[in-house]
Design a protein around this motif. Structure first.
Motif, mmCIF file in Angstrom:
data_model
loop_
_atom_site.group_PDB
_atom_site.id
_atom_site.type_symbol
_atom_site.label_atom_id
_atom_site.label_comp_id
_atom_site.label_asym_id
_atom_site.label_seq_id
_atom_site.Cartn_x
_atom_site.Cartn_y
_atom_site.Cartn_z
ATOM 1 N N SER A 22 -0.423 4.507 -7.525
ATOM 2 C CA SER A 22 -0.992 3.791 -6.484
ATOM 3 C C SER A 22 -2.572 4.215 -6.545
ATOM 4 O O SER A 22 -2.976 4.482 -5.736
ATOM 5 C CB SER A 22 -0.485 4.642 -5.011
ATOM 6 N N PRO A 23 -3.209 3.316 -7.638
ATOM 7 C CA PRO A 23 -4.642 3.688 -7.842
ATOM 8 C C PRO A 23 -5.309 2.629 -6.809
ATOM 9 O O PRO A 23 -5.029 1.569 -6.391
ATOM 10 C CB PRO A 23 -4.844 3.130 -9.108
ATOM 11 N N THR A 41 -2.581 -10.918 -18.897
ATOM 12 C CA THR A 41 -1.299 -11.160 -18.061
ATOM 13 C C THR A 41 -1.451 -10.028 -17.089
ATOM 14 O O THR A 41 -1.034 -10.273 -15.809
ATOM 15 C CB THR A 41 -0.067 -10.780 -19.007
ATOM 16 N N ILE A 42 -1.933 -8.737 -17.218
ATOM 17 C CA ILE A 42 -1.996 -7.857 -16.251
ATOM 18 C C ILE A 42 -3.082 -8.407 -15.307
ATOM 19 O O ILE A 42 -2.916 -8.076 -14.130
ATOM 20 C CB ILE A 42 -2.639 -6.234 -17.000
ATOM 21 N N LEU A 43 -4.430 -8.709 -15.681
ATOM 22 C CA LEU A 43 -5.123 -9.490 -14.756
ATOM 23 C C LEU A 43 -4.441 -10.449 -13.707
ATOM 24 O O LEU A 43 -4.818 -10.288 -12.497
ATOM 25 C CB LEU A 43 -6.302 -9.954 -15.404
ATOM 26 N N GLU A 47 -3.633 -10.293 -9.808
ATOM 27 C CA GLU A 47 -4.107 -11.318 -8.732
ATOM 28 C C GLU A 47 -3.017 -11.874 -7.896
ATOM 29 O O GLU A 47 -3.100 -12.303 -6.767
ATOM 30 C CB GLU A 47 -5.003 -12.429 -9.478
ATOM 31 N N HIS A 48 -2.026 -12.114 -8.550
ATOM 32 C CA HIS A 48 -0.848 -12.699 -7.931
ATOM 33 C C HIS A 48 -0.215 -11.735 -6.787
ATOM 34 O O HIS A 48 0.313 -12.377 -5.854
ATOM 35 C CB HIS A 48 0.385 -12.886 -9.101
ATOM 36 N N PHE A 49 -0.219 -10.314 -7.136
ATOM 37 C CA PHE A 49 0.282 -9.439 -6.121
ATOM 38 C C PHE A 49 -0.832 -9.025 -5.091
ATOM 39 O O PHE A 49 -0.715 -8.296 -4.172
ATOM 40 C CB PHE A 49 0.702 -8.127 -6.950
ATOM 41 N N ASN A 50 -1.986 -9.849 -5.039
ATOM 42 C CA ASN A 50 -3.002 -9.684 -3.990
ATOM 43 C C ASN A 50 -3.532 -7.823 -4.156
ATOM 44 O O ASN A 50 -3.574 -7.441 -3.068
ATOM 45 C CB ASN A 50 -2.750 -10.040 -2.686
ATOM 46 N N ASN A 150 4.475 -1.194 -8.772
ATOM 47 C CA ASN A 150 4.555 -0.448 -7.633
ATOM 48 C C ASN A 150 4.681 -1.578 -6.578
ATOM 49 O O ASN A 150 3.960 -2.204 -6.270
ATOM 50 C CB ASN A 150 3.496 0.496 -7.159
ATOM 51 N N PHE A 151 5.794 -1.994 -6.082
ATOM 52 C CA PHE A 151 6.105 -2.823 -5.168
ATOM 53 C C PHE A 151 5.752 -2.487 -3.822
ATOM 54 O O PHE A 151 5.618 -3.409 -2.704
ATOM 55 C CB PHE A 151 7.762 -3.623 -5.174
ATOM 56 N N VAL A 152 5.813 -1.251 -3.599
ATOM 57 C CA VAL A 152 5.477 -0.998 -2.254
ATOM 58 C C VAL A 152 4.099 -1.202 -1.830
ATOM 59 O O VAL A 152 3.684 -1.782 -0.686
ATOM 60 C CB VAL A 152 5.664 0.640 -2.185
ATOM 61 N N ASP A 153 3.019 -1.029 -2.979
ATOM 62 C CA ASP A 153 1.635 -1.008 -2.652
ATOM 63 C C ASP A 153 1.020 -2.535 -3.546
ATOM 64 O O ASP A 153 -0.092 -2.497 -3.471
ATOM 65 C CB ASP A 153 0.682 0.185 -3.090
ATOM 66 N N ASN A 154 2.095 -2.854 -4.169
ATOM 67 C CA ASN A 154 1.605 -4.255 -4.820
ATOM 68 C C ASN A 154 0.568 -3.946 -6.033
ATOM 69 O O ASN A 154 -0.722 -4.480 -5.979
ATOM 70 C CB ASN A 154 0.865 -5.242 -3.823
ATOM 71 N N VAL A 155 1.000 -3.151 -6.831
ATOM 72 C CA VAL A 155 0.290 -2.584 -8.023
ATOM 73 C C VAL A 155 1.138 -3.023 -9.492
ATOM 74 O O VAL A 155 1.796 -2.268 -9.548
ATOM 75 C CB VAL A 155 -0.041 -1.143 -7.874
ATOM 76 N N PRO A 156 0.865 -4.102 -9.921
ATOM 77 C CA PRO A 156 1.675 -4.290 -11.136
ATOM 78 C C PRO A 156 0.824 -4.091 -12.225
ATOM 79 O O PRO A 156 -0.169 -4.661 -12.615
ATOM 80 C CB PRO A 156 1.746 -5.901 -11.145
#
Length: 713
Positions: A22-23, A41-43, A47-50, A150-156
Motif C-alpha cells: 500500500s505505497p 503497462t504498469i503505468l 492510471e486505470h485504477f486511479n 492491491n484491490f483494497v487500495d487500488n494499487v496494481p
C-alpha cells in the motif's frame, strides 16, 4: 528460530510489507513509451485504477512519457519513496538496488529473472540483493516475480495487461498468494471471471527478502481477507509457516494450499523454478492438515474450494445432498462421491415423509434425490424439494445438478431453485450439465448475484464439496492436538542405528510392551536364557550395522527346545559369516516368540525442516504390498489417533472381521501416542520403526516384536 524471534521479525517485516502493498509513492525505473512493455503497462494499470499516490518515472533517454516528467536515474529520485519498481534487465538489477538504498526507498520490486533459479552466478547476485536490502531496512519483492495487485487500495504493481478492478467485500474476500507469477495471474483471472471478491493478488518469485510467510503474516491481520489461496512450490520457513497457519485458524481465516511435490519429478521441477530445495510432501501435508490448512491437489480445487469459502460463512461437517432431474446422474453421483470421499447421508424420516408427498409416484425420497422429468410441468418442485433438503439436519451441503434442456428451460430451472437456495448458510452448488452448450447470460449472473457457485461439471462441484467437508471436520478435530508438556524420558546415549536389544530396553522403560528377552554372547548363555524365558524362542543377530537382519539370515524363529536352539545358533552364525564376513556381533537376542495376532506397524521420522510425523498401518510383509498407512502429527491425543487407526482400509481386521474378536485398538493407540511423545521429547531421534506390532484381542494388549531406532550422530 524461536517464536519470540519470529514475532519480532514479523513486526519489522509488517512495516516494510505495508510500504510495498500500500505505497503512498511509486517510482517506475526503466519505464518506456512503448505500448505493451512492462513499465508502460504498469503505468497504464496505475492510471486505470486511479492510483491516488505520487508516481515518479525514470528513463535515461526521455524527459517525459505521455506528458509525465521523467528523471534520468534512480539517484535523481526524491528520498523515501515507498515502492520502486525495477523494469530493468538482469545485468542492471544489483546496481539499481544499491541506488534505491542510497535514496532510502522503502521497498523494491524486481521482475527480472536469472537469479537463484539458474545457477551459482545467479545465486550470488540474489544474495547481494538480499544483503543490500537487509542492511538498509529495504523490503525486496522478487526477483523473478510478476508483481502484485492491491484491490483494497487500488494499487496494481504488475505488468499483467488488461488488468481489471474487482469488488472488495468486507470480511469475506479472497487473497491470492503465489510464488509463480503465471499462476498468480491465472488464478486472479479465474476468480474475477467468477465474481469472487478479492483483496490482493501477489506473486513472490524467488523471495530474496519478502517471502510467503511475510505476506501471510500481513494478510492474517487484514480485516477484509477471509480466504488465502496459495500456490507454493517451497515453504522456506516451515516452523513459522505452521505457527502462522495456527494463528490464521484462530482468527477465523482459511488457508487453501496447492503445493506441488507429490512426485520426485515435481519436486525437481519446483527446485529448478524456485532455486531452492523442496520439502517432503507427505510431511508437509500431514502437519499442515493438522493445523486445518486445506490441502488441494488441482488448480480447479484451489479456486473452487476458495469460492465456496468466500460464499458461505462456515464449511459443512455433515455430508451432502444431491438434487437432480436425471436418474443417470443419480447413479453416477453415488459412484463418484464414493471415489472422492463425499458422504451422501440418508435423509431424516421427516424429510422422507414430506418429500414423498411432493414427488411423482414413481420417484422415491432418497439421496441423491431424482425429481424426474416431471419437474418440467411443475417447476415448483425445485423450490420445495431443495428447501426440504436444506432444512434436514443430517445434510451439510447441497448440490443441484440439472440437465439444461434448452437455454430458456435452463434459466427457468435456476429461477425455480433460487427462492430456496438464496441466503442459505449451507454451502450450495448449482450445476448445469452439458458443458459448452449455450446458456442465457442470466443463468450465470443471477446465480452469482445470489452468491451461489455455478459449475458445468458435477465432478468439480463434488470434489470441492468433499474437500470442504473434510476441512469442516478438521476444524472440529484440531482441539485434539495434545496441549500437555512433553513426557520425561530416560537418556538415550547410543547414536546412529541403535541395535534392537538397546531399542527394546528403551521402549520397555517408556511403557511400550516388548517380549521377554536376553542378550547372549555365547551358546551357553543363550540356552540358559531360553530356559528362563520359556520355549518357543527366537534368535536375532544384534549389530548396529544390521538394520535389516532378516535380509542376511539373522533371524531364526520357532525354536522349540535346546537342541533346536543349538542348531539355530550355528546356522545364524554361518549366515552372518557368509553375508557379512568379518562383522562382529554385539550378541544374539534370545526372545520369547510372540503369539499370533494382527500385524501392524508403528513408525516415525523427523524431517530436517518440518519436524517429526508419526505413522501407523498394516504391518509385517503387508506394508510393502498394500501401503495401508496413516500419517499424523506427533501432538495428537489418543482420541484422534484412534480415529486415524479406524480410518485405515484394513480397519475391518481390527474391528473383528468375519466373526473374529475385535482387536485391542486402544492398546495400539497408546503405542502410537508414546512414539509421538518420544519424537517430541528426544530431538536426536531421527527415525523409529516398530514392525510388526502384534495386536491381540480386545483387553489383551500389544507386543512390539521389532524395534529400530535411528538417532543423529
Amino acid at each position: 528460530m524461536s517464536l519470540n524471534q519470529n514475532t519480532v521479525e514479523l513486526e519489522i517485516q509488517h512495516v516494510s510489507i505495508k510500504k510495498l502493498l500500500s505505497p503512498r509513492s511509486i517510482a517506475i525505473v526503466g519505464v518506456s513509451a512503448t505500448p505493451g512493455s512492462a513499465g508502460n503497462t504498469i503505468l497504464k494499470n496505475l492510471e486505470h485504477f486511479n492510483y491516488s499516490g505520487e508516481i515518479h518515472l525514470v528513463n535515461k533517454n526521455r524527459s517525459d512519457i505521455e506528458g509525465k516528467p521523467c528523471v534520468p536515474s534512480i539517484d535523481d529520485l526524491p528520498e523515501g519513496i515507498d515502492a520502486v519498481v525495477l523494469c530493468v534487465p538482469y545485468t542492471a538489477v544489483v546496481e539499481s538496488v544499491k541506488a534505491c538504498a542510497r535514496r532510502k526507498a522503502g521497498s523494491v520490486m524486481i521482475f527480472a529473472a536469472g537469479f537463484a533459479e539458474v545457477g551459482e552466478a545467479g545465486k550470488l547476485a540474489q544474495a547481494q540483493i538480499t544483503e543490500i536490502g537487509r542492511e538498509n531496512g529495504m523490503m525486496i519483492a522478487g526477483p523473478n516475480c510478476m508483481g502484485l495487485t492491491n484491490f483494497v487500495d487500488n494499487v496494481p504493481l504488475t505488468f499483467a495487461p488488461g488488468l481489471k478492478k474487482t469488488e472488495v467485500k468486507n470480511n469475506n474476500s479472497l487473497c491470492i498468494l503465489a510464488q509463480s507469477g503465471g499462476m498468480m495471474s491465472n488464478l486472479r483471472e479465474i476468480a474475477q471471471a467468477r465474481g469472487i471478491s478479492m483483496t490482493y493478488a501477489i506473486s513472490t518469485g524467488n523471495e530474496a527478502i519478502a517471502g510467503i510467510e511475510d505476506y501471510l503474516a500481513y494478510l492474517i491481520e487484514d480485516e477484509s481477507t477471509k480466504v488465502i489461496a496459495m500456490y507454493v512450490e517451497h515453504i522456506r520457513r516451515p516452523k513459522l509457516f505452521l505457527e502462522l497457519s495456527a494463528k490464521a485458524r484462530r482468527k477465523g481465516k482459511t488457508i487453501v494450499l496447492l503445493h506441488p511435490g507429490r512426485s520426485e519429478a515435481s519436486r525437481e521441477a519446483a527446485q529448478s523454478h524456485t532455486g531452492s530445495l523442496v520439502g517432503d510432501y507427505t510431511v508437509i501435508k500431514t502437519l499442515l492438515e493438522h493445523e486445518a490448512v486445506v490441502m488441494v491437489e488441482t488448480m480447479e480445487e484451489l479456486v473452487d474450494v476458495s469460492w465456496f469459502l468466500t460464499s458461505f460463512e462456515s464449511p459443512p461437517v455433515e455430508g451432502a445432498a444431491i438434487l437432480t432431474d436425471s436418474g443417470a446422474v443419480k447413479g453416477f453421483a453415488l459412484d463418484y462421491c464414493d471415489t472422492v470421499g463425499l458422504n451422501l447421508p440418508e435423509l431424516s424420516e421427516i424429510s422422507k415423509v414430506s418429500l414423498e408427498k411432493l414427488l411423482p409416484e414413481f420417484s422415491s425420497a432418497t439421496n441423491p434425490l431424482d425429481v424426474t422429468a416431471q419437474v418440467l410441468s411443475d417447476m415448483s418442485l425445485y423450490t420445495s424439494t431443495a428447501q426440504w433438503l436444506l432444512d434436514d439436519s443430517k445434510i451439510g451441503s447441497l448440490m443441484i445438478i440439472v440437465l439444461p434442456g434448452s437455454p430458456h428451460i435452463a434459466l427457468a430451472k435456476v429461477r425455480a431453485a433460487l427462492p430456496a437456495i438464496t441466503g442459505t448458510t449451507k454451502p450450495t452448488a448449482y450445476v448445469v450439465m452439458g458443458e459448452g452448450s449455450p446458456l442465457q447470460d442470466e443463468v450465470v449472473t443471477e446465480l452469482m448475484e445470489n452468491g451461489i457457485p455455478f459449475f458445468r461439471s458435477p465432478e468439480r462441484a463434488m470434489r470441492a464439496l468433499a474437500v470442504l467437508t473434510k476441512y469442516g471436520n478438521s476444524l472440529k478435530k484440531v482441539d485434539m492436538l495434545r496441549k500437555q508438556a512433553p513426557i520425561k524420558t530416560p537418556e538415550l546415549t547410543a547414536r546412529g542405528v541403535i541395535p534392537e536389544f538397546v531399542g527394546k530396553e528403551y521402549f520397555a522403560k517408556v511403557g511400550i510392551p516388548v517380549p521377554n528377552r536376553i542378550l547372549a554372547k555365547d551358546l551357553e548363555s543363550a540356552i540358559k536364557g531360553a530356559r528362563s524365558i520359556g520355549f518357543p524362542v527366537v534368535l536375532k543377530a544384534q549389530s548396529s550395522e544390521l538394520a535389516h537382519k532378516s535380509d542376511v539370515g539373522g533371524v531364526i524363529i520357532g525354536i522349540k527346545d535346546e537342541k533346536e536352539l543349538a542348531d539355530a545358533w550355528k546356522t545364524l552364525q554361518s549366515n552372518i559369516g557368509k553375508a557379512r564376513s568379518g562383522l562382529k556381533l554385539d550378541g544374539v537376542l534370545v526372545e520369547q516368540m510372540g503369539k499370533k495376532g494382527i500385524e501392524m506397524v508403528v513408525g516415525a521420522r523427523r524431517d530436517s525442516e518440518w519436524g517429526p510425523i508419526v505413522m501407523v498401518g498394516l504391518g509385517g510383509i503387508w506394508i510393502e504390498v498394500f501401503k495401508d498407512v496413516r500419517f499424523m502429527s506427533p501432538k495428537l491425543t489418543e482420541e484422534y489417533i484412534e480415529q486415524e487407526i479406524l480410518a485405515l482400509k484394513s480397519a475391518d481386521f481390527l474391528k473383528g472381521a468375519r466373526g473374529s474378536s475385535p482387536a485391542d485398538v486402544k492398546a495400539l493407540t497408546k503405542v502410537v501416542a508414546k512414539v509421538g511423545q518420544l519424537m517430541i521429547a528426544v530431538p536426536q531421534i531421527e527415525e523409529i520403526d516398530i514392525n510388526p506390532v502384534i495386536v491381540y484381542p480386545e483387553g489383551k494388549g500389544v507386543l512390539a516384536l521389532d524395534a529400530l531406532i535411528v538417532t543423529s550422530e
